[in-house]
Design an enzyme around this catalytic site. Structure first.
Site, PDB file in Angstrom:
ATOM      1  N   LYS A  63     -38.463  64.545  57.922  1.00 19.56           N
ATOM      2  CA  LYS A  63     -38.046  65.254  56.721  1.00 19.56           C
ATOM      3  C   LYS A  63     -37.504  64.281  55.663  1.00 19.56           C
ATOM      4  O   LYS A  63     -37.304  63.093  55.946  1.00 19.56           O
ATOM      5  CB  LYS A  63     -36.996  66.298  57.101  1.00 19.56           C
ATOM      6  CG  LYS A  63     -37.538  67.370  58.061  1.00 19.56           C
ATOM      7  CD  LYS A  63     -36.463  68.367  58.445  1.00 19.56           C
ATOM      8  CE  LYS A  63     -36.993  69.436  59.394  1.00 19.56           C
ATOM      9  NZ  LYS A  63     -35.968  70.431  59.772  1.00 19.56           N
ATOM     10  N   ASN A 166     -31.410  67.617  59.432  1.00 23.40           N
ATOM     11  CA  ASN A 166     -31.641  67.271  60.841  1.00 23.40           C
ATOM     12  C   ASN A 166     -32.862  66.382  61.076  1.00 23.40           C
ATOM     13  O   ASN A 166     -33.448  66.370  62.150  1.00 23.40           O
ATOM     14  CB  ASN A 166     -31.694  68.529  61.707  1.00 23.40           C
ATOM     15  CG  ASN A 166     -32.793  69.492  61.305  1.00 23.40           C
ATOM     16  OD1 ASN A 166     -33.630  69.171  60.470  1.00 23.40           O
ATOM     17  ND2 ASN A 166     -32.790  70.671  61.907  1.00 23.40           N
ATOM     18  N   GLU A 180     -49.696  74.807  62.706  1.00 22.87           N
ATOM     19  CA  GLU A 180     -49.117  73.822  61.792  1.00 22.87           C
ATOM     20  C   GLU A 180     -50.063  72.655  61.528  1.00 22.87           C
ATOM     21  O   GLU A 180     -50.163  72.166  60.400  1.00 22.87           O
ATOM     22  CB  GLU A 180     -47.788  73.322  62.357  1.00 22.87           C
ATOM     23  CG  GLU A 180     -46.707  74.388  62.350  1.00 22.87           C
ATOM     24  CD  GLU A 180     -45.428  73.956  63.048  1.00 22.87           C
ATOM     25  OE1 GLU A 180     -44.458  74.732  63.043  1.00 22.87           O
ATOM     26  OE2 GLU A 180     -45.393  72.828  63.600  1.00 22.87           O
TER      27      GLU A 180
END
Length: 204
Positions: A63, A166, A180
């Site tokens: 991320k 996170n 995904e």
């Protein structure tokens, strides 16, 4: 092309086994046609010889906070050391449209606008890893969603400080991984290749 390559190989073998046509014929018959044609080399697109149970795939995404903190290399290293094979990798600035599909079950949650802001705040590095029970194992390697509950040694336990940052995403099921991967990658972006150490890693 293959016939020409076989002729060249035959001449080379005859130099090592002069006058022994039987040995030359035997060795030539064992030489893989795919390798002669250049399709069996490591790094080329090829049909993997591994069974489907070993070729399970999962999506891992570093991320924006993980990218900003330069953790991409360390995260990749953990999956490589575990013995998984990288078959897809790219860096992108994620669109809200893609995120709305990825997080479709969370769109009604009150925290969804903050999630969108977080996931579009910087680039994301997304990967597809392949291996035996890779979905289940990757979830354990990544650790609990809340870093406060993640064990030391997991990605979140070692690198994350708060549930809102996170570091990494990992598919939570086989079905989720398939959905995904199709969402984030086109089929042509995934390489189907044989890793040089796979026989030592997966075969008894």
């Amino acid at each position: 092309m293959v016939m020409l390559q076989r002729c060249i190989l035959k001449r080379i073998l005859q130099q090592f086994y002069p006058g022994n046509q039987e040995s030359t014929k035997c060795l030539l018959s064992r030489f893989p046609t795919a390798l002669l044609d250049g399709h069996g080399a490591v790094g080329h697109r090829s049909k993997s010889s591994l069974p489907d149970v070993v070729r399970e795939q999962t999506l891992i995404a570093v991320k924006p906070d993980g990218v900003q903190r330069r953790l991409v290399g360390q995260i990749i290293q953990r999956f490589e050391q575990r013995g998984f094979k990288l078959v897809g990798l790219k860096m992108l600035q994620v669109s809200e449209d893609l995120l709305s599909q990825h997080y479709c079950e969370m769109r009604t949650k009150p925290f969804y606008p903050r999630l969108l802001h977080y996931m579009t705040s910087g680039p994301v590095v997304v990967m597809v890893w392949e291996g035996h029970k890779v979905v289940e194992t990757s979830r354990m390697m990544v650790g609990h969603t809340n870093p406060a509950e993640a064990q030391a040694g997991t990605v979140r336990g070692d690198f994350s400080h708060h549930i809102s940052r996170n570091v990494v995403h990992a598919s939570d099921s086989l079905e989720g991984a398939q959905r995904e991967i199709q969402l984030w990658f086109q089929r042509k972006e995934l390489l189907n290749w044989d890793c040089c150490d796979q026989t030592n890693t997966y075969e008894a």
